[in-house]
Design an enzyme around this catalytic site. Structure first.
Site, short mmCIF file in Angstrom:
data_model
loop_
_atom_site.label_atom_id
_atom_site.label_comp_id
_atom_site.label_asym_id
_atom_site.label_seq_id
_atom_site.Cartn_x
_atom_site.Cartn_y
_atom_site.Cartn_z
N LYS A 190 0.83 -1.20 0.00
CA LYS A 190 0.00 0.00 0.00
C LYS A 190 0.87 1.26 0.00
CE LYS A 190 -4.15 -1.85 2.25
NZ LYS A 190 -5.07 -1.72 3.41
N HIS A 258 -7.57 -13.56 2.19
CA HIS A 258 -6.95 -12.63 3.13
C HIS A 258 -6.74 -13.29 4.50
CE1 HIS A 258 -5.55 -8.57 3.84
NE2 HIS A 258 -6.23 -8.52 4.97
N ARG A 261 -3.26 -14.47 5.02
CA ARG A 261 -2.33 -13.44 5.52
C ARG A 261 -2.47 -13.31 7.04
NH1 ARG A 261 0.26 -8.32 4.47
NH2 ARG A 261 -0.72 -6.58 5.60
N HIS A 284 2.83 -3.16 7.59
CA HIS A 284 1.94 -2.26 8.32
C HIS A 284 2.68 -0.96 8.63
CE1 HIS A 284 -0.85 -5.66 9.97
NE2 HIS A 284 -1.20 -5.26 8.76
N TYR A 293 -3.12 -8.86 16.33
CA TYR A 293 -2.78 -10.28 16.36
C TYR A 293 -2.45 -10.76 17.77
CZ TYR A 293 -2.99 -9.87 11.38
OH TYR A 293 -3.44 -9.63 10.10
#
Length: 312
Positions: A190, A258, A261, A284, A293
């Site tokens: 991203k 996803h 991931r 991130h 997580y």
């Protein structure tokens, strides 16, 4: 008393026009229209009690943010959660926008109040055995599909689980970047940010198997993964592949591409992986994004405790 009987005639008339507009122009379903109508009536019913009389269009334009907050507080006291409050505000704001577009006044107080936040749901990772099964090309050996297609799908899914890639990142890999024989790959994520991710030997082998079987030319600067007709592989094909595997393996609907991931991150953390390192691997920008997580892993540990401890 139903809010419909406590509404000023000018407001009731505009609500009728607004609902007709939503049905004809926005093509909303009857159920959605009924939900919007019910939410706005409830808001107006509260205002009737709050202001001491049914609100007119002029009264709506004079509302203060405190009036809207009083409505939200009253609904919370009745047990409404953030999701319900968000929906009700959305309905009231839609009506307010309709009034403003049609020259009937601006209800600025609705826009001035912050929408209640909906807490993000925790990601649902697959078990390690299920994640490995998803990336096993032999799991689909019985399908009437060409061998190179099965090898391609296994390679893509292996990159999602073995490297923690997003679908878009895996499908944007070039032949040189993804099948160059190195033990790392450079991924563009991203914001066009690049990061280096280790390429496990098992994943590299699946990618190499696909490249060897692919019937199309794969130039170094071209896309690594191709569709059945030789063009770039569509993310939808990967999603459909995962749907078929869910059925074959008896996995829940949450087992999406996803989710692989998410599984990558969760399994690394469970194995003692450093949170900062996992942040870098996932790409991130903020550590707070990666910290979800820790909640996932704590939830998993609690499940293990509750299901196995003799005194649980």
């Amino acid at each position: 008393m139903d809010a419909a009987f406590a509404t000023a005639p000018d407001v009731a008339a505009e609500i009728g026009r607004w609902l007709a507009y939503l049905g004809a122009e926005k093509r909303m379903s009857p159920k959605t229209l009924e939900a919007y109508r019910r939410d706005v009536w409830q808001f107006l019913g509260f205002l009737t009690k709050h202001l001491g009389k049914p609100p007119t269009l002029k009264a709506l334009a004079r509302l203060a943010p405190a009036d809207v907050r009083a409505f939200l507080a009253a609904r919370r006291a009745e047990g409404a959660g953030n999701r319900s409050l968000m929906r009700q505000l959305a309905g009231a704001r839609s009506f307010a926008r309709f009034l403003e577009r049609n020259g009937k006044g601006k209800v600025g107080a609705l826009a001035a109040v912050r929408t209640p936040k909906i807490p993000k749901g925790l990601p649902k990772p697959l078990t390690a055995s299920s994640a490995r099964a998803v990336t096993d090309a032999d799991m689909r050996a019985g399908e009437a599909r060409e061998q190179w297609v099965l090898a391609r799908d296994a390679a893509v899914l292996a990159l999602l689980y073995g490297c923690g890639l997003r679908i878009s990142e895996a499908l944007s890999l070039t032949r040189a970047a993804g099948a160059g024989g190195a033990d790392t790959i450079i991924v563009t994520g991203k914001g066009n940010k690049t990061r280096m991710v280790p390429l496990l030997p098992q994943v590299a082998r699946l990618v190499a198997d696909y490249v060897a079987l692919c019937p199309y030319d794969l130039p170094p600067d071209g896309p690594l993964f191709l569709g059945a007709r030789g063009g770039p592989l569509s993310p939808r094909i990967v999603q459909l592949t995962m749907e078929r595997l869910r059925g074959a393996l008896g996995l829940p609907d949450s087992a999406t591409p996803h989710a692989l991931r998410h599984s990558f991150a969760t399994h690394l953390l469970a194995g003692g992986g450093d949170l900062r390192a996992i942040q870098e691997l996932l790409g991130h920008a903020s550590l707070s994004t990666t910290q979800i997580y820790t909640a996932v892993d704590a939830e998993r540990l609690l499940d293990v405790y509750v299901n196995t401890h003799p005194r649980a």
